[in-house]
Design a protein around this motif. Sequence first.
Motif, PDB file in Angstrom:
ATOM      1  N   ILE A  49       1.088  -1.167  -0.022  1.00 10.84           N
ATOM      2  CA  ILE A  49       0.386   0.429  -0.350  1.00 10.84           C
ATOM      3  C   ILE A  49       0.765   1.223  -0.247  1.00 10.84           C
ATOM      4  O   ILE A  49       1.798   1.354   0.197  1.00 10.84           O
ATOM      5  CB  ILE A  49      -1.159  -0.437   0.962  1.00 10.84           C
ATOM      6  N   VAL A  80      -2.578   0.512  -4.246  1.00 10.12           N
ATOM      7  CA  VAL A  80      -1.997  -0.753  -3.751  1.00 10.12           C
ATOM      8  C   VAL A  80      -1.299  -1.282  -4.983  1.00 10.12           C
ATOM      9  O   VAL A  80      -2.003  -1.376  -6.296  1.00 10.12           O
ATOM     10  CB  VAL A  80      -3.164  -1.234  -3.586  1.00 10.12           C
ATOM     11  N   HIS A  88      -0.680  -6.443  -6.056  1.00  2.00           N
ATOM     12  CA  HIS A  88      -1.704  -8.059  -5.492  1.00  2.00           C
ATOM     13  C   HIS A  88      -2.229  -7.674  -6.505  1.00  2.00           C
ATOM     14  O   HIS A  88      -2.471  -8.128  -7.296  1.00  2.00           O
ATOM     15  CB  HIS A  88      -2.412  -6.348  -5.169  1.00  2.00           C
ATOM     16  N   GLU A 116      -7.401   0.684   3.053  1.00  5.04           N
ATOM     17  CA  GLU A 116      -7.747  -0.429   2.315  1.00  5.04           C
ATOM     18  C   GLU A 116      -6.638  -1.260   2.889  1.00  5.04           C
ATOM     19  O   GLU A 116      -6.941  -2.442   2.033  1.00  5.04           O
ATOM     20  CB  GLU A 116      -6.194   0.332   1.226  1.00  5.04           C
ATOM     21  N   LYS A 129      -9.180  -3.494   4.205  1.00  2.70           N
ATOM     22  CA  LYS A 129     -10.572  -4.510   3.178  1.00  2.70           C
ATOM     23  C   LYS A 129      -9.432  -5.061   2.707  1.00  2.70           C
ATOM     24  O   LYS A 129      -9.506  -6.496   2.378  1.00  2.70           O
ATOM     25  CB  LYS A 129     -10.898  -3.299   1.837  1.00  2.70           C
ATOM     26  N   LEU A 130      -8.043  -5.220   2.055  1.00  2.00           N
ATOM     27  CA  LEU A 130      -7.785  -6.159   1.403  1.00  2.00           C
ATOM     28  C   LEU A 130      -7.084  -7.537   2.576  1.00  2.00           C
ATOM     29  O   LEU A 130      -7.081  -8.667   1.994  1.00  2.00           O
ATOM     30  CB  LEU A 130      -6.463  -6.013   1.402  1.00  2.00           C
ATOM     31  N   THR A 174     -10.938  -2.821  -3.392  1.00  2.00           N
ATOM     32  CA  THR A 174      -9.897  -1.778  -3.275  1.00  2.00           C
ATOM     33  C   THR A 174      -8.754  -0.804  -4.564  1.00  2.00           C
ATOM     34  O   THR A 174      -9.420  -1.030  -5.877  1.00  2.00           O
ATOM     35  CB  THR A 174      -8.456  -3.011  -3.185  1.00  2.00           C
ATOM     36  N   SER A 214      -5.711  -1.370  -6.124  1.00  2.00           N
ATOM     37  CA  SER A 214      -5.047  -2.382  -6.933  1.00  2.00           C
ATOM     38  C   SER A 214      -5.019  -2.280  -8.154  1.00  2.00           C
ATOM     39  O   SER A 214      -6.006  -1.598  -9.190  1.00  2.00           O
ATOM     40  CB  SER A 214      -5.037  -3.735  -6.689  1.00  2.00           C
TER      41      SER A 214
END
Length: 348
Positions: free
Chosen positions: A148, A161, A164, A204, A207-208, A215, A217
């Motif tokens: 992140i 992000v 990922h 973030e 959530k990840l 996200t 990403s």
Amino acid sequence: MLIKEELNRYNRQMILPELGLVGQEKLKAAKVLVIGAGGLGCPILQYLAAAGIGTIGIIDDDVVELSNLHRQILYNHTDIGLSKAKTAAAKLKLLNPHVNFTAYDERFNPHNAVNICQEYDLLIDCSDNFSTRYLVNDTCVSLGKTLIFGSILQFEGQVAVFNHQGGPNYRDLYPTPPTENINCVEGGVIGILPGIIGIYMANEAIKLICGIGETLSGKLMTINALDNTVLVFKIAQEKQPEIVKKEVIIETTKEIDQATLEQWLSKSADEVFLIDVREDYEHEDFNIGGVNISLYELTNAIENIPQDKKVVCYCQTGQRSKMAVQLLNGVYKGKVYSLKGGVSSIVH
């Protein structure tokens, strides 16, 4: 397994159907490394600790200064002069005793990057310079870790992000450093901005870890606090060269001190090839000779480096020159050295 006190502590977020008990247990099992305990690091650390992340690593070699306090509100005036990493860990332990903290009172550098990062599931980059950002990114690519990223300057901040599930990494966004390298010391920053951006970064992370929501990403979100503009850009992904991985897995870097360099130059200057790996404006301000090839242009300029000489790389503090040695070790056949301490240790 959550104990009774934790169930009570996290009740308000556990009743969210997207998170629930399963999500909270994922947060407790997570191991997150925050690189930098400054403007961005402070709100991220506070909210992740409060949310119940089980293990949090904090790496920062800096100390608290008076000029930090308008935006780094985890600290107060009694902390001036103290280690940011250790002070942050102590304060956060009071916020949530159920979280395990590890404070690394050291600079994130090519020597410790892999060993530290491999202990964590998720990395959060709160650094304020390009050399560290590229090193963090390349370490994540090498280890397959999600990153992140956030940055702030004046009234504008960025969040993304990277790396990922095979998504774009930092080098896809910035293959080379921007020509202007202005930081908060030179350009200034409104005090609330790191709070805004830091909270987005913490969100973030949650959530990840929990596998919920959408996200950033492969996207870059920019927020302008002055005119309330929020933009989201899609990041195009390009295949990166193998050198990205090589520069973080080499564990040793040959260093020489100023006295050794002076001795080499006095005995046989024609056998030494000096390279200033800083940006051109830094070279123009002060240098100790040699050619100026930016770290980020180094691998494209191999043909300009003689193979039969001792190559000595130098920069401001010795950090970028270490990275330069690692880059050249993968493609250059001769002997390469880094000037320990850089030109900042030279009186001029």
